[in-house]
Design a protein around this motif. Structure first.
Motif, PDB file in Angstrom:
ATOM      1  N   LEU A   1       0.858  -1.177   0.000  1.00 20.54           N
ATOM      2  CA  LEU A   1       0.000   0.000   0.000  1.00 20.54           C
ATOM      3  C   LEU A   1       0.894   1.226   0.000  1.00 20.54           C
ATOM      4  O   LEU A   1       2.002   1.192   0.534  1.00 20.54           O
ATOM      5  CB  LEU A   1      -0.884   0.021   1.248  1.00 20.54           C
ATOM      6  CG  LEU A   1      -1.850  -1.141   1.404  1.00 20.54           C
ATOM      7  CD1 LEU A   1      -2.500  -1.085   2.778  1.00 20.54           C
ATOM      8  CD2 LEU A   1      -2.911  -1.107   0.321  1.00 20.54           C
ATOM      9  N   ALA A   2       0.403   2.301  -0.592  1.00 22.92           N
ATOM     10  CA  ALA A   2       1.146   3.564  -0.548  1.00 22.92           C
ATOM     11  C   ALA A   2       0.637   4.356   0.652  1.00 22.92           C
ATOM     12  O   ALA A   2      -0.531   4.740   0.691  1.00 22.92           O
ATOM     13  CB  ALA A   2       0.967   4.340  -1.848  1.00 22.92           C
TER      14      ALA A   2
ATOM     15  N   ILE B   1      -1.047   8.104   0.331  1.00 19.33           N
ATOM     16  CA  ILE B   1      -2.331   8.437  -0.279  1.00 19.33           C
ATOM     17  C   ILE B   1      -3.450   7.745   0.495  1.00 19.33           C
ATOM     18  O   ILE B   1      -3.196   6.906   1.353  1.00 19.33           O
ATOM     19  CB  ILE B   1      -2.379   8.071  -1.788  1.00 19.33           C
ATOM     20  CG1 ILE B   1      -2.088   6.602  -1.997  1.00 19.33           C
ATOM     21  CG2 ILE B   1      -1.408   8.928  -2.573  1.00 19.33           C
ATOM     22  CD1 ILE B   1      -2.186   6.187  -3.436  1.00 19.33           C
TER      23      ILE B   1
ATOM     24  N   GLU C   1      -7.946   5.765  -2.683  1.00 17.34           N
ATOM     25  CA  GLU C   1      -7.005   5.760  -3.806  1.00 17.34           C
ATOM     26  C   GLU C   1      -6.149   4.506  -3.812  1.00 17.34           C
ATOM     27  O   GLU C   1      -5.779   4.002  -4.865  1.00 17.34           O
ATOM     28  CB  GLU C   1      -6.124   7.012  -3.762  1.00 17.34           C
ATOM     29  CG  GLU C   1      -6.875   8.248  -4.191  1.00 17.34           C
ATOM     30  CD  GLU C   1      -5.934   9.381  -4.558  1.00 17.34           C
ATOM     31  OE1 GLU C   1      -5.908   9.751  -5.742  1.00 17.34           O
ATOM     32  OE2 GLU C   1      -5.234   9.891  -3.670  1.00 17.34           O
TER      33      GLU C   1
ATOM     34  N   LEU D   1      -5.847   1.886  -6.853  1.00 17.23           N
ATOM     35  CA  LEU D   1      -4.560   2.160  -7.489  1.00 17.23           C
ATOM     36  C   LEU D   1      -4.347   1.242  -8.687  1.00 17.23           C
ATOM     37  O   LEU D   1      -4.462   0.030  -8.595  1.00 17.23           O
ATOM     38  CB  LEU D   1      -3.427   1.967  -6.480  1.00 17.23           C
ATOM     39  CG  LEU D   1      -2.011   2.293  -6.973  1.00 17.23           C
ATOM     40  CD1 LEU D   1      -1.927   3.734  -7.439  1.00 17.23           C
ATOM     41  CD2 LEU D   1      -0.991   2.041  -5.878  1.00 17.23           C
ATOM     42  N   GLY D   2      -4.033   1.838  -9.809  1.00 16.74           N
ATOM     43  CA  GLY D   2      -3.836   1.074 -11.032  1.00 16.74           C
ATOM     44  C   GLY D   2      -5.136   0.833 -11.807  1.00 16.74           C
ATOM     45  O   GLY D   2      -5.103   0.389 -12.946  1.00 16.74           O
ATOM     46  N   ARG D   3      -6.286   1.101 -11.151  1.00 13.66           N
ATOM     47  CA  ARG D   3      -7.587   0.906 -11.818  1.00 13.66           C
ATOM     48  C   ARG D   3      -8.506   2.055 -11.460  1.00 13.66           C
ATOM     49  O   ARG D   3      -9.659   1.867 -11.067  1.00 13.66           O
ATOM     50  CB  ARG D   3      -8.203  -0.420 -11.365  1.00 13.66           C
ATOM     51  CG  ARG D   3      -7.372  -1.613 -11.772  1.00 13.66           C
ATOM     52  CD  ARG D   3      -7.961  -2.905 -11.262  1.00 13.66           C
ATOM     53  NE  ARG D   3      -7.791  -3.043  -9.821  1.00 13.66           N
ATOM     54  CZ  ARG D   3      -7.852  -4.222  -9.182  1.00 13.66           C
ATOM     55  NH1 ARG D   3      -8.084  -5.328  -9.857  1.00 13.66           N
ATOM     56  NH2 ARG D   3      -7.693  -4.278  -7.883  1.00 13.66           N
ATOM     57  N   GLU D   4      -7.974   3.263 -11.589  1.00 14.17           N
ATOM     58  CA  GLU D   4      -8.680   4.437 -11.112  1.00 14.17           C
ATOM     59  C   GLU D   4      -9.953   4.671 -11.929  1.00 14.17           C
ATOM     60  O   GLU D   4      -9.932   4.563 -13.155  1.00 14.17           O
ATOM     61  CB  GLU D   4      -7.778   5.675 -11.232  1.00 14.17           C
ATOM     62  CG  GLU D   4      -6.492   5.605 -10.425  1.00 14.17           C
ATOM     63  CD  GLU D   4      -5.375   4.829 -11.097  1.00 14.17           C
ATOM     64  OE1 GLU D   4      -5.611   4.275 -12.189  1.00 14.17           O
ATOM     65  OE2 GLU D   4      -4.271   4.763 -10.537  1.00 14.17           O
TER      66      GLU D   4
ATOM     67  N   ARG E   1      -8.744  -4.074  -1.301  1.00 13.00           N
ATOM     68  CA  ARG E   1      -8.153  -3.738  -2.582  1.00 13.00           C
ATOM     69  C   ARG E   1      -8.120  -4.955  -3.503  1.00 13.00           C
ATOM     70  O   ARG E   1      -8.415  -4.877  -4.685  1.00 13.00           O
ATOM     71  CB  ARG E   1      -6.728  -3.281  -2.285  1.00 13.00           C
ATOM     72  CG  ARG E   1      -5.927  -2.838  -3.396  1.00 13.00           C
ATOM     73  CD  ARG E   1      -4.563  -2.429  -2.825  1.00 13.00           C
ATOM     74  NE  ARG E   1      -3.565  -2.827  -3.768  1.00 13.00           N
ATOM     75  CZ  ARG E   1      -3.539  -2.368  -4.999  1.00 13.00           C
ATOM     76  NH1 ARG E   1      -4.437  -1.495  -5.399  1.00 13.00           N
ATOM     77  NH2 ARG E   1      -2.645  -2.788  -5.833  1.00 13.00           N
TER      78      ARG E   1
END
Lengths: 346, 269
Positions: free
Chosen positions: B100-101, B104, B108, B112-115, B170
């Motif tokens: 996880l980032a 953010i 998000e 992430l990667g599938r916004e 996620r």
């Protein structure tokens, strides 16, 4: 920022309720605190030089002087967001500037001359990005340090190490033109085009970073590149884009500086990369990537501009400017450390 | 086993792997490993450090390509070029280090990667639809009975258990069929472990297959239907959970089987 419907549904009231005033103010301060700093600075400077400081001429002057650093800093910000660094922007600025000045002297048409500076910047940035990702340089520092020397050498090589003076008005437009707004109390109000360019560029970057898919992914990569990678994001491609954009902005800064000085000189922008980094850090961006805002960078640039402006107005030695900017960097980062200690659970 | 038809007839598994071998230079991490997991099945995978569990999972999720062997998903042979391909099929991985980032927010991270995107100016300006992302994230977390203060909280502000829950959310946000979890409870406080395990049970009830790598026998015996052991990069043992015991599974990890007097460990060295 809390979501009231969610809270009532989950019954998590006690946990979410009534954090201290300081904690609630923190995100707002985090975001807009830099404007407060600028306001305070402005008031102090006004008190020191009431006649000059708030004059239209002086204010526009500040923006004119910071336009080049604005362009470099916003590109640098993108790179620093990914936890990288670009040491080459000062040299790339000079290379872009010299390329267009030499091309102009060789009689190329002005639209090509105009585009050449940014295009050269874009190309060097692309090389930086490819070197960092595909050649797997151990750190962006290395690749861009190499480019710092290469671009500077190239700038000298193509010009023979001498300045070229005299550019067509169309090429100079962005860097030096003024729009006349009329007269007020007997003084002419001129709006430098460079100020408009700065604002437009920063608005574009703000939309890009806050609202575009790529922009959000740049933040994510800065936060955790591994997370981005396993999310299917092509991290290398994003990094190449980021360094290319940083190079483009450096080339653009070269165009602006060429316009302002009506020339190209191969020693332009020596040390400019450090000023750009300073503006980004003063603006609250984290050197470890993933944190910072466009507004913050703008604030950082303005703070640096205000310092040199006021010290010039007050006839203070330029050496004091360096000491002061150095101090501000250290203090700004220290405040950041404190702020982070409050905001993050460890 | 080259013909698709043959493989299609070979069982009703959600994901099957046959004869997986993986070399890293001179090191052989996996040798001829067979593996399968069904829909709504929770499979525990155990083994000592270096037994090849993580390597196998990275092959199943498309991060590594096997040196030899075949993968069959839903009866069809597949070959992943990247984790993206695996995700497109509904195979998701929850990484040990969470991936996880922290800088953010929850919503998000989930997307992430599938916004989610909305297109402005007649499609020329695609922008992230932050509101849709928040709404979907909130709804998805509610479905999974995961409670957070706000989906706009930065992940850096969350506890380990909450982060794990976000990581699982996620993984399941886009119609997942199989979720692979690498030590999901290893870094958690004890009171948070139960919540994560219940979350896994919830996935099973929705018909999602789960592969759970864990060192903790409590986890394995609480949620799994079946357990398999790897030892030195090869299949060692496997059994339905009702046919085995904690001590037997612990023995497998160390390379011993019931009735064998000696440690497999001793044979190898």
């Amino acid at each position: 920022m809390t979501v009231s419907t969610d809270r009532s549904r989950t019954g998590n009231r006690t946990e979410a309720e009534a954090p201290g005033l300081g904690i609630r103010l923190l995100p707002i301060l985090d975001r807009y605190g830099i404007l407060l700093v600028i306001l305070v600075m402005g008031l102090v400077l006004y008190a020191l030089q009431p006649d000059v400081f708030f004059s239209w001429r002086n204010i526009t002057n500040i923006f004119k002087q910071t336009a080049v650093n604005s362009m470099l800093a916003i590109g640098m910000f993108l790179v620093i967001l990914t936890a990288g660094i670009d040491l080459s922007v000062g040299s790339v600025l000079a290379l872009g500037m010299m390329s267009l000045a030499v091309a102009n002297a060789a009689g190329w048409a002005w639209p090509i001359v105009l585009l050449l500076g940014p295009a050269v910047g874009l190309a060097t940035g692309f090389v930086n990005g490819v070197g960092i990702t595909k050649l797997r340089m151990p750190h962006p520092f290395i690749m861009t340090l190499g480019m710092l020397f290469m671009a500077r050498g190239l700038a000298n090589l193509i010009s023979g190490g001498v300045p070229y003076t005299g550019l067509p008005d169309a090429v100079r437009f962005l860097g030096s033109a003024q729009i006349e707004l009329g007269e007020l109390d007997g003084t002419r109000l001129n709006l430098p085009v460079g100020l408009i360019v700065t604002i437009v560029v920063y608005l574009i970057f703000w939309v890009f970073l806050e609202h575009s898919v790529l922009g959000r992914r740049i933040y994510a990569i800065g936060g955790n590149p591994q997370a981005a990678r396993v999310s299917g994001i092509n991290v290398d491609r994003v990094l190449i884009f980021v360094y290319s954009l940083c190079g483009l902005m450096a080339g653009f800064a070269g165009l602006m500086m060429a316009g302002r000085t009506n020339s190209g000189f191969p020693n332009a922008g020596i040390g400019a990369e450090l000023e750009a980094i300073a503006a980004v850090i003063i603006g609250g961006a984290s050197f470890f990537g993933g944190r910072g805002t466009v507004l913050g960078v703008f604030g950082g640039v303005i703070i640096m501009g205000l310092i040199s402006n006021t010290l010039n107005l007050n006839n203070v030695s330029v050496f004091w400017q360096q000491i002061l900017i150095g101090l501000i960097i250290v203090v700004a980062v220290f405040l950041d450390v404190v702020r982070r200690g409050i905001g993050t659970r460890r | 086993m080259t013909q698709a038809q043959e493989e299609a007839g070979s069982g009703n598994y959600l994901l099957e792997a046959r004869g997986i071998t993986k070399h890293f230079g001179a090191v052989t991490a996996l040798r001829g490993v067979d593996f399968h997991v069904g829909r709504g099945e929770v499979l525990g995978v155990v083994g000592d450090n270096g037994a090849g569990k993580s390597t196998l999972m990275k092959i199943l999720s498309g991060l590594f390509a096997p040196s030899r062997g075949a993968l069959i998903f839903d009866g069809r042979p597949i070959r992943f070029q990247s984790p993206h391909d695996a995700r497109d099929l509904g195979i998701e991985m929850v990484y040990q280090d969470l991936a996880l980032a922290e800088n953010i927010n929850i919503a998000e991270n989930i997307f992430l990667g599938r916004e989610p995107v909305r297109r402005l100016l007649g499609g020329w300006l695609p922008l992230v639809d932050h509101k849709a992302g928040r709404d979907h994230a909130r709804q998805h977390l509610d479905n999974l009975h995961i409670h957070v203060k706000s989906v706009e909280q930065r992940v850096g502000e969350l506890s380990g258990g909450q982060r794990q829950a976000v990581a699982i959310a996620r993984a399941t946000a886009f119609d997942a069929k199989l979720v692979i979890m690498d030590e999901p409870t290893a870094a958690l406080a004890i009171k948070e472990v139960g919540k994560v395990l219940d979350l896994i049970k919830g996935l099973k009830d929705r018909g999602i297959g789960v592969v759970l790598i864990s060192h903790r026998m409590d986890d394995i015996f609480y949620v799994c239907d079946r357990v398999m052991a790897l030892f030195h990069g090869a299949n060692f043992a496997e059994a339905a959970l009702c046919d085995t015991s904690r001590s037997e599974v612990i023995g497998w990890i160390m390379g011993t089987k019931e009735g064998q007097g000696e440690l497999a460990h001793d044979r190898v060295h």
